[in-house]
Design a protein around this motif. Structure first.
Motif, PDB file in Angstrom:
ATOM      1  N   ARG A  26     100.525  54.391 -15.862  1.00 11.68           N
ATOM      2  CA  ARG A  26     100.202  53.938 -14.508  1.00 11.68           C
ATOM      3  C   ARG A  26     101.248  52.950 -13.990  1.00 11.68           C
ATOM      4  NH1 ARG A  26      94.337  52.703 -15.999  1.00 11.68           N
ATOM      5  NH2 ARG A  26      93.715  54.813 -16.472  1.00 11.68           N
ATOM      6  N   LEU A  27     101.770  52.146 -14.947  1.00 12.87           N
ATOM      7  CA  LEU A  27     102.766  51.153 -14.532  1.00 12.87           C
ATOM      8  C   LEU A  27     104.103  51.797 -14.169  1.00 12.87           C
ATOM      9  CD1 LEU A  27     102.207  48.210 -17.083  1.00 12.87           C
ATOM     10  CD2 LEU A  27     101.674  48.239 -14.652  1.00 12.87           C
TER      11      LEU A  27
ATOM     12  N   ILE B 125     104.585  55.031 -13.362  1.00 13.31           N
ATOM     13  CA  ILE B 125     104.465  56.273 -12.583  1.00 13.31           C
ATOM     14  C   ILE B 125     105.338  56.246 -11.338  1.00 13.31           C
ATOM     15  CG2 ILE B 125     102.543  55.622 -11.064  1.00 13.31           C
ATOM     16  CD1 ILE B 125     102.260  58.743 -13.007  1.00 13.31           C
ATOM     17  N   LYS B 126     105.591  55.034 -10.823  1.00 13.55           N
ATOM     18  CA  LYS B 126     106.408  54.934  -9.608  1.00 13.55           C
ATOM     19  C   LYS B 126     107.819  55.472  -9.822  1.00 13.55           C
ATOM     20  CE  LYS B 126     107.719  50.139 -10.415  1.00 13.55           C
ATOM     21  NZ  LYS B 126     107.622  48.764  -9.936  1.00 13.55           N
TER      22      LYS B 126
ATOM     23  N   ILE C 258      96.614  60.494 -10.158  1.00 14.85           N
ATOM     24  CA  ILE C 258      97.109  59.676 -11.267  1.00 14.85           C
ATOM     25  C   ILE C 258      96.025  58.756 -11.789  1.00 14.85           C
ATOM     26  CG2 ILE C 258      98.846  57.941 -11.926  1.00 14.85           C
ATOM     27  CD1 ILE C 258      99.899  60.777 -11.283  1.00 14.85           C
TER      28      ILE C 258
ATOM     29  N   VAL D 176      99.399  64.959  -7.170  1.00 14.94           N
ATOM     30  CA  VAL D 176      98.590  64.999  -8.387  1.00 14.94           C
ATOM     31  C   VAL D 176      97.886  63.652  -8.561  1.00 14.94           C
ATOM     32  CG1 VAL D 176      98.686  65.183 -10.903  1.00 14.94           C
ATOM     33  CG2 VAL D 176     100.044  66.719  -9.483  1.00 14.94           C
TER      34      VAL D 176
ATOM     35  N   PHE E 248     102.289  66.247 -14.428  1.00 17.79           N
ATOM     36  CA  PHE E 248     102.127  65.242 -13.369  1.00 17.79           C
ATOM     37  C   PHE E 248     103.132  65.447 -12.235  1.00 17.79           C
ATOM     38  CE2 PHE E 248     100.018  61.404 -15.749  1.00 17.79           C
ATOM     39  CZ  PHE E 248      98.784  61.969 -15.538  1.00 17.79           C
ATOM     40  N   VAL E 249     104.376  65.749 -12.618  1.00 17.19           N
ATOM     41  CA  VAL E 249     105.421  65.748 -11.589  1.00 17.19           C
ATOM     42  C   VAL E 249     105.753  67.133 -11.043  1.00 17.19           C
ATOM     43  CG1 VAL E 249     106.461  63.603 -12.410  1.00 17.19           C
ATOM     44  CG2 VAL E 249     107.256  65.783 -13.324  1.00 17.19           C
TER      45      VAL E 249
ATOM     46  N   ASN F 290     100.079  60.866  -6.837  1.00 18.88           N
ATOM     47  CA  ASN F 290     101.534  60.742  -6.886  1.00 18.88           C
ATOM     48  C   ASN F 290     102.184  61.571  -5.770  1.00 18.88           C
ATOM     49  OD1 ASN F 290     101.639  63.381  -7.700  1.00 18.88           O
ATOM     50  ND2 ASN F 290     102.406  62.977  -9.748  1.00 18.88           N
ATOM     51  N   PRO F 291     103.509  61.482  -5.612  1.00 16.49           N
ATOM     52  CA  PRO F 291     104.139  62.138  -4.448  1.00 16.49           C
ATOM     53  C   PRO F 291     103.952  63.654  -4.396  1.00 16.49           C
ATOM     54  CG  PRO F 291     105.651  60.591  -5.456  1.00 16.49           C
ATOM     55  CD  PRO F 291     104.489  60.683  -6.376  1.00 16.49           C
ATOM     56  N   VAL F 292     103.682  64.268  -5.531  1.00 20.16           N
ATOM     57  CA  VAL F 292     103.489  65.725  -5.478  1.00 20.16           C
ATOM     58  C   VAL F 292     102.013  66.092  -5.366  1.00 20.16           C
ATOM     59  CG1 VAL F 292     105.635  66.327  -6.639  1.00 20.16           C
ATOM     60  CG2 VAL F 292     103.577  65.917  -7.989  1.00 20.16           C
TER      61      VAL F 292
ATOM     62  N   ILE G 134     106.029  56.779  -3.184  1.00 19.96           N
ATOM     63  CA  ILE G 134     105.627  57.047  -4.565  1.00 19.96           C
ATOM     64  C   ILE G 134     104.184  57.564  -4.642  1.00 19.96           C
ATOM     65  CG2 ILE G 134     107.236  55.367  -5.587  1.00 19.96           C
ATOM     66  CD1 ILE G 134     104.774  53.468  -5.856  1.00 19.96           C
TER      67      ILE G 134
ATOM     68  N   PHE H 147     108.359  58.297 -11.254  1.00 22.49           N
ATOM     69  CA  PHE H 147     108.296  59.766 -11.277  1.00 22.49           C
ATOM     70  C   PHE H 147     108.369  60.322  -9.850  1.00 22.49           C
ATOM     71  CE2 PHE H 147     105.304  59.455 -15.250  1.00 22.49           C
ATOM     72  CZ  PHE H 147     106.326  58.846 -15.964  1.00 22.49           C
ATOM     73  N   LEU H 148     109.432  59.950  -9.173  1.00 22.04           N
ATOM     74  CA  LEU H 148     109.525  60.353  -7.770  1.00 22.04           C
ATOM     75  C   LEU H 148     109.729  61.852  -7.626  1.00 22.04           C
ATOM     76  CD1 LEU H 148     111.703  57.463  -6.322  1.00 22.04           C
ATOM     77  CD2 LEU H 148     109.256  57.830  -6.003  1.00 22.04           C
TER      78      LEU H 148
END
Lengths: 197, 511
Positions: free
Chosen positions: A100-101, A103-104, B41, B39, A168-169, B35-37, B118, A106-107
């Motif tokens: 969580r910290l 995650i920013k 979080i 999903v 996630f990404v 998140n940006p896509v 983000i 993972f643009l």
């Protein structure tokens, strides 16, 4: 588990963040409830390495050997397979405070891939993650883990973990991970290929 | 020293993590970090409760997977990325138990320290109750709208009906006006205040007035117009009930005027005067009377000659006659008398109809008049052996009358009673005297008058069916003349009769 096996595990060097221990507890609780967590704690105590999951602090450092011991104990107590450990690794980022910290960062999938080692360093103090190749056109990425030879069970855990980060990404339902090279099979490093559609 | 600071910072961070977790779990608003896509979080406890999914089930899933309309979620995500936030968007969330829950969605963009996008925080508010309320409201609005539409339709229908009724009324009015205009009788309509509200062209012609000169004028104003004199008289005297009156306008126009009250819901709202032209009828009637009168006069003279000749023959002035000759002569004499009597009756009727049946009223003794009539039938009463009675008042009864005509009236009644009563029957006469009038009654035990013919008894030439079978003689004029005589004296005449049991005639005369 034999004493030799236990000793061999406990000789593994390196530390991990308490957050990893917390994700272990979350998964055990998910599958086996509080009773399952209690059983693992009792087994660790029995093996002479007592641990109370509730007392673990996410940012503190704990021996990697204990994390590996937990996974081996789980397999033994609950008769789980490597696939279950893979699943546990896959679920870990979902409840990880560390994730969580960071995650920013993972643009984009590529940035996430390129900064994978930063994330790795926030969780462990051993080994290196190499972002070997990211091919957006062919839709695959290759990660190589150097100096990570510890225990075979960890390979499954890492496979699941890396897959989740990719999930996630990438936002793709069809994301797969494959360990193509393994130090335990004599390769100089562990290599994972992540593919997506 | 640096280690201590790092330790303190780490502890602060851990406390902060606990604080954020507690705060997020406390929040009643369901919040997801995406998140940006797209999903998920992280989620808080309210989001777990709302979706019925555990945190581990939600995290890692696309945000759009939670909603029925995934495209709409993606549009919202694009909008967040472009505008920074969205508020109050409505989406349908599909919970783990497949229940669809209406949501109001608000989201706000997240940025890192370098301003990079983000992801976003999204808050989900369950608006089920609000929707129910809205739907209820919509239902009510629809119902009300329907009611209003129904009312509108009813109103339009009513208006159509009214329009149709008005058109029908207009049509009826036009028809009525057309009838009134083309009516051969003259019509005058007065309203309840006595103002002339309508006069048709025929009435204008009869009265030789123009509608514009008389319309809306009151009966009092019309009284000043000479030609309206008789109309006003009918209006004043007869307006309360239907009545007829003969109106003469010179010799060339005779009208029969009728005043008819116009009544609506048992209330008089005006008066209708109908003027019917009877000039032609009157003319024919007069010609008929003239003919009868002339014929009767012409017949009476030779009949009188025959009567005297027969009288002389029977007296033997022309020499001896044989028995058979005498019998025939007597028969001829009786027939001649009857013919003279018939002619007399016809002349009387002509006079009555012409209004020339002049009475010379003088105070006379009614008893004497009756006895005088009875004396004519004395022999016949004896021959037929009637049980005869005559009851009379002690002090006599004097009446102002034309004694000859009253005698004729009594004679007619007596003649009928004797003629239609079998020998041995009863014949009772009674004269009574009151304060204002005398009453004469003549009762027989004769054939009586059939009930279904009693209405016509006083008509000219009426003869009962039962007597026609046995009595061919009789003119049927006697009772007509009698009635006219009594009524001309201001009296009344009536009877009671039962076929086969007899008849009683009554008449009164004012003293």
């Amino acid at each position: 588990m034999t004493k030799e096996e236990l000793d061999k595990i406990m000789q593994i060097k390196g530390n991990v963040r308490g957050a990893i221990f917390q994700t272990h507890a979350v998964y055990i609780r998910l599958k086996k409830g509080d009773e399952g967590v209690k059983m693992v704690e009792e087994k660790l105590k029995e093996l002479g390495h007592p641990l109370k999951f509730e007392e673990v602090k996410p940012l503190d450092w704990y021996p990697e050997a204990i994390s590996i011991l937990i996974m081996v104990v789980i397999k033994e107590i609950f008769n789980w397979t490597d696939k279950d450990i893979f699943e546990m690794g896959n679920m870990a980022p979902k409840s990880s405070f560390i994730v969580r910290l960071v995650i920013k960062h993972f643009l984009t999938p590529q940035k996430c891939f390129e900064r994978g080692n930063d994330h790795w360093k926030k969780n462990t103090d051993w080994g290196e993650m190499e972002a070997y190749e990211f091919n957006e056109k062919e839709k695959y990425a290759i990660l190589r883990m150097h100096g990570c030879k510890s225990h075979p069970v960890v390979c499954f855990y890492h496979g699941g973990y890396f897959l989740r980060i990719a999930q996630f990404v990438l936002r793709s339902e069809k994301v797969t991970v494959e360990e193509t090279k393994c130090t335990h099979r004599g390769d100089p490093y562990d290599e994972y290929i992540i593919r997506w559609e | 020293m640096e280690d201590d600071k790092f330790k303190i910072a780490k502890e602060d961070l851990e406390d902060l993590e606990i604080y954020i977790k507690e705060f997020s779990d406390f929040l009643p608003l369901a919040v997801c970090s995406v998140n940006p896509v797209g999903v998920i979080i992280n989620v808080n406890k309210a989001a777990e409760d709302l979706t019925k999914y555990a945190s581990l089930e939600l995290v890692g899933e696309p945000m759009s997977a939670l909603f029925s309309d995934k495209n709409k979620v993606e549009e919202i995500e694009k909008e967040i990325a472009n505008k920074g936030s969205v508020h109050g968007r409505e989406l349908i969330l599909v919970a783990k138990d497949k229940k669809e829950i209406p949501m109001s969605v608000s989201a706000s963009m997240r940025k890192d320290t370098e301003g990079n996008y983000i992801g976003y925080f999204i808050g989900l508010t369950n608006i089920t109750e609000l929707k129910k309320f809205q739907e209820g409201l919509e239902v009510k609005v629809k119902e009300r709208t329907k009611e209003l539409e129904d009312s509108k339709k009813s109103l339009i229908k009513t208006l159509d009906d009214v329009k149709e009724a008005r058109e029908n009324a207009e049509e009826e009015k036009n028809k009525t006006l057309s009838i009134i205009t083309n009516f051969t009788d003259g019509l005058l309509v007065f309203d309840k205040g006595g103002k002339l509200s309508l006069i048709n062209p025929q009435a204008e012609t009869f009265l030789q007035v123009k509608s514009k000169d008389v319309i809306e004028k009151s009966i009092l104003d019309l009284k000043t117009i000479p030609v309206f004199g008789s109309i006003v008289k009918i209006f004043n005297e007869k307006a309360k009930r239907a009545a007829k009156q003969e109106l003469s306008f010179g010799t060339s126009l005779i009208l029969e005027g009728s005043a008819v009250p116009i009544v609506r819901r048992e209330k008089k709202i005006g008066t209708l005067i109908i003027l019917h032209n009877i000039t032609r009828e009157k003319s024919i009637e007069r010609m008929k009377s003239d003919f009868v009168s002339l014929t009767a006069h012409q017949l009476r003279t030779p009949l009188s000659g025959i009567k005297w000749a027969l009288k002389l023959l029977l007296k033997g002035d022309f020499g001896e006659t044989t028995k058979e000759q005498k019998k025939f002569a007597e028969e001829m004499s009786r027939s001649t008398e009857k013919m003279i009597s018939l002619i007399g009756n016809l002349l009387d009727i002509t006079k009555i109809e012409e209004g020339r049946y002049i009475f010379e009223k003088v105070s006379s003794d009614m008893e004497k008049v009756i006895l005088s009539a009875v004396s004519l039938y004395k022999k016949e009463i004896e021959n037929k052996k009637f049980k005869f009675k005559f009851k009379k008042p002690k002090n006599g009864a004097r009446v102002k009358m034309d004694a000859e005509k009253i005698k004729l009236a009594v004679d007619n009644l007596l003649d009928n009673a004797i003629k239609y009563t079998k020998p041995g029957g009863r014949l009772e006469l009674e004269l009574s005297c009151g304060i204002k009038e005398v009453e004469f009654k003549i009762k027989d035990s004769g054939m009586g008058i059939p009930k279904n013919q009693q209405e016509r008894v006083f008509n000219k030439f009426f003869r009962g069916d039962n007597i026609m079978k046995i009595q061919t003689e009789g003119t049927g004029l006697g009772l007509f003349i009698t009635k006219n005589i009594i009524e001309a004296h201001g009296g009344k005449i009536w009877f009671k009769s039962e076929e086969g049991r007899g008849t009683t005639f009554y008449f009164t005369l004012p003293i």
